[in-house]
Design a protein around this motif. Sequence first.
Motif, mmCIF file in Angstrom:
data_model
loop_
_atom_site.group_PDB
_atom_site.id
_atom_site.type_symbol
_atom_site.label_atom_id
_atom_site.label_comp_id
_atom_site.label_asym_id
_atom_site.label_seq_id
_atom_site.Cartn_x
_atom_site.Cartn_y
_atom_site.Cartn_z
ATOM 1 N N MET A 29 0.832 -1.213 0.000
ATOM 2 C CA MET A 29 0.000 0.000 0.000
ATOM 3 C C MET A 29 0.862 1.256 0.000
ATOM 4 O O MET A 29 0.584 2.232 0.694
ATOM 5 C CB MET A 29 -0.957 -0.006 1.195
ATOM 6 C CG MET A 29 -1.951 -1.148 1.199
ATOM 7 S SD MET A 29 -3.044 -1.199 -0.261
ATOM 8 C CE MET A 29 -4.000 0.287 -0.057
ATOM 9 N N GLY A 30 1.949 1.204 -0.757
ATOM 10 C CA GLY A 30 2.834 2.353 -0.902
ATOM 11 C C GLY A 30 3.879 2.507 0.176
ATOM 12 O O GLY A 30 4.700 3.433 0.111
ATOM 13 N N HIS A 31 3.909 1.616 1.155
ATOM 14 C CA HIS A 31 4.865 1.714 2.262
ATOM 15 C C HIS A 31 5.973 0.669 2.091
ATOM 16 O O HIS A 31 5.689 -0.528 1.999
ATOM 17 C CB HIS A 31 4.157 1.502 3.598
ATOM 18 C CG HIS A 31 3.043 2.476 3.842
ATOM 19 N ND1 HIS A 31 3.254 3.815 4.076
ATOM 20 C CD2 HIS A 31 1.695 2.293 3.877
ATOM 21 C CE1 HIS A 31 2.092 4.426 4.254
ATOM 22 N NE2 HIS A 31 1.137 3.522 4.146
ATOM 23 N N ASP A 32 7.211 1.131 2.075
ATOM 24 C CA ASP A 32 8.349 0.227 1.939
ATOM 25 C C ASP A 32 8.425 -0.699 3.152
ATOM 26 O O ASP A 32 8.325 -0.241 4.298
ATOM 27 C CB ASP A 32 9.645 1.033 1.813
ATOM 28 C CG ASP A 32 10.845 0.150 1.511
ATOM 29 O OD1 ASP A 32 11.423 -0.394 2.482
ATOM 30 O OD2 ASP A 32 11.190 -0.004 0.325
ATOM 31 N N VAL A 33 8.608 -1.996 2.888
ATOM 32 C CA VAL A 33 8.555 -2.973 3.987
ATOM 33 C C VAL A 33 9.769 -2.884 4.911
ATOM 34 O O VAL A 33 9.754 -3.461 5.999
ATOM 35 C CB VAL A 33 8.417 -4.412 3.446
ATOM 36 C CG1 VAL A 33 7.134 -4.575 2.651
ATOM 37 C CG2 VAL A 33 9.627 -4.810 2.608
ATOM 38 N N ILE A 34 10.811 -2.144 4.507
ATOM 39 C CA ILE A 34 11.999 -1.988 5.355
ATOM 40 C C ILE A 34 11.991 -0.618 6.033
ATOM 41 O O ILE A 34 12.026 -0.513 7.254
ATOM 42 C CB ILE A 34 13.289 -2.165 4.537
ATOM 43 C CG1 ILE A 34 13.306 -3.543 3.852
ATOM 44 C CG2 ILE A 34 14.508 -2.008 5.451
ATOM 45 C CD1 ILE A 34 13.228 -4.716 4.806
ATOM 46 N N THR A 35 11.917 0.440 5.241
ATOM 47 C CA THR A 35 12.035 1.784 5.816
ATOM 48 C C THR A 35 10.738 2.271 6.444
ATOM 49 O O THR A 35 10.753 3.183 7.278
ATOM 50 C CB THR A 35 12.483 2.781 4.733
ATOM 51 O OG1 THR A 35 11.486 2.827 3.688
ATOM 52 C CG2 THR A 35 13.820 2.362 4.132
ATOM 53 N N GLN A 36 9.614 1.679 6.068
ATOM 54 C CA GLN A 36 8.313 2.043 6.641
ATOM 55 C C GLN A 36 7.604 0.782 7.122
ATOM 56 O O GLN A 36 6.431 0.559 6.843
ATOM 57 C CB GLN A 36 7.464 2.773 5.597
ATOM 58 C CG GLN A 36 8.070 4.065 5.082
ATOM 59 C CD GLN A 36 7.281 4.640 3.910
ATOM 60 O OE1 GLN A 36 7.138 4.005 2.875
ATOM 61 N NE2 GLN A 36 6.755 5.843 4.099
ATOM 62 N N TYR A 37 8.334 -0.027 7.859
ATOM 63 C CA TYR A 37 7.838 -1.361 8.191
ATOM 64 C C TYR A 37 6.586 -1.336 9.054
ATOM 65 O O TYR A 37 5.731 -2.220 8.936
ATOM 66 C CB TYR A 37 8.946 -2.181 8.863
ATOM 67 C CG TYR A 37 9.361 -1.697 10.230
ATOM 68 C CD1 TYR A 37 8.755 -2.173 11.382
ATOM 69 C CD2 TYR A 37 10.384 -0.758 10.367
ATOM 70 C CE1 TYR A 37 9.143 -1.729 12.639
ATOM 71 C CE2 TYR A 37 10.772 -0.300 11.612
ATOM 72 C CZ TYR A 37 10.155 -0.793 12.748
ATOM 73 O OH TYR A 37 10.532 -0.336 13.984
ATOM 74 N N GLN A 38 6.450 -0.339 9.933
ATOM 75 C CA GLN A 38 5.261 -0.300 10.785
ATOM 76 C C GLN A 38 3.991 -0.108 9.969
ATOM 77 O O GLN A 38 2.993 -0.819 10.151
ATOM 78 C CB GLN A 38 5.395 0.809 11.829
ATOM 79 C CG GLN A 38 6.418 0.512 12.918
ATOM 80 C CD GLN A 38 6.520 1.635 13.922
ATOM 81 O OE1 GLN A 38 6.550 2.806 13.557
ATOM 82 N NE2 GLN A 38 6.572 1.283 15.198
ATOM 83 N N GLN A 39 4.021 0.842 9.031
ATOM 84 C CA GLN A 39 2.851 1.078 8.185
ATOM 85 C C GLN A 39 2.593 -0.105 7.260
ATOM 86 O O GLN A 39 1.446 -0.493 7.029
ATOM 87 C CB GLN A 39 3.052 2.355 7.355
ATOM 88 C CG GLN A 39 3.197 3.625 8.179
ATOM 89 C CD GLN A 39 4.657 3.989 8.418
ATOM 90 O OE1 GLN A 39 5.493 3.116 8.665
ATOM 91 N NE2 GLN A 39 4.952 5.281 8.344
ATOM 92 N N ALA A 40 3.689 -0.679 6.724
ATOM 93 C CA ALA A 40 3.532 -1.815 5.814
ATOM 94 C C ALA A 40 2.885 -2.998 6.523
ATOM 95 O O ALA A 40 1.960 -3.631 5.999
ATOM 96 C CB ALA A 40 4.891 -2.215 5.231
ATOM 97 N N ARG A 41 3.337 -3.302 7.726
ATOM 98 C CA ARG A 41 2.801 -4.458 8.446
ATOM 99 C C ARG A 41 1.378 -4.229 8.932
ATOM 100 O O ARG A 41 0.589 -5.167 9.013
ATOM 101 C CB ARG A 41 3.729 -4.807 9.612
ATOM 102 C CG ARG A 41 5.090 -5.310 9.137
ATOM 103 C CD ARG A 41 5.997 -5.711 10.265
ATOM 104 N NE ARG A 41 7.340 -6.007 9.769
ATOM 105 C CZ ARG A 41 8.342 -6.425 10.535
ATOM 106 N NH1 ARG A 41 8.147 -6.617 11.834
ATOM 107 N NH2 ARG A 41 9.533 -6.659 10.008
#
Length: 306
Positions: A64-76
């Motif tokens: 959903m547009g959130h990088d799984v490493i640098t924006q892991y909280q939003q991605a998860r």
Amino acid sequence: MPPAIEVKQVCKRFGSLHALTNIDLEIHTGEFFALLGPNGAGKTTLISIIAGLSLATRGSVSVMGHDVITQYQQARRNLGIVPQELVFDAFFTVREILLIQSGYYGIKNNIRWVDEIIERLDLADKADANMRTLSGGMKRRVLVAQALVHKPPVIILDEPTAGVDVELRQTLWDFIKQLNQDGHTIVLTTHYLEEAEALCHRVAMLKEGSIVALDSTQNLIAKMTAAGKSISLRLLPDTLPSSLHALLMNHNNGLVELRIENYAQVESILSSLRSENIQVLEMHLQQPDLEDVFVSIMRNSGNQSK
């Protein structure tokens, strides 16, 4: 709106083993998407990278547009995963497990949604049962419930119906189809290809860590159907008019198999048989399904470079 999942040039190595090679994949928001491949193709490795449980050797992934490493909280927070393995905490009841899972995401007062999930997955009579007392099928239902407890817009189901009974499978798919209709993106891996054919809008097929096919389910089947329709006949007497010999594919055990290009050709075949006073005792129209497509692509895709 960003893609539900975007995978760019992802590679994953385990020592000398190239588990994934240059994976490019975009899954649209609201899709019901199938990720198919034989054992060892890299499906679970790719899912682990999307979930942030494993790091790609190279490339990037976003949810959903959130990088799984640098924006892991939003991605998860935007992702729910039903793992292939039965992983559970044996010391809690079903309802306690789901409320604890809610707490992981900082969700308070989630009991109404937890009770709805329990009801929709036919877990009501087991809600206060300890996890270790449940059957394998019931434990799998709880895994699905855990993945949904924070209402993620993207849900990945890794072999969700492996080893479960027909009733559970139907209940699960009714619920998942409703979630998809409500706007959730569903990603499915399964070895039951009839499920993927019935449910999924698009399909990606992996072999040896590379994508070897990516298209809509309908297009994949249509491409093979164009060259793969046939009609099988049991005849009396068991003989074929010479006018039909050019269509003959196989004649074995009393069954004659003829290749056809379209269904209108069936009437011409029957007319030729009637003109020779040959009776049709049995007739089957055959066309490829997703399983035939899968077998053909796996057979003909060749070995991928390591």
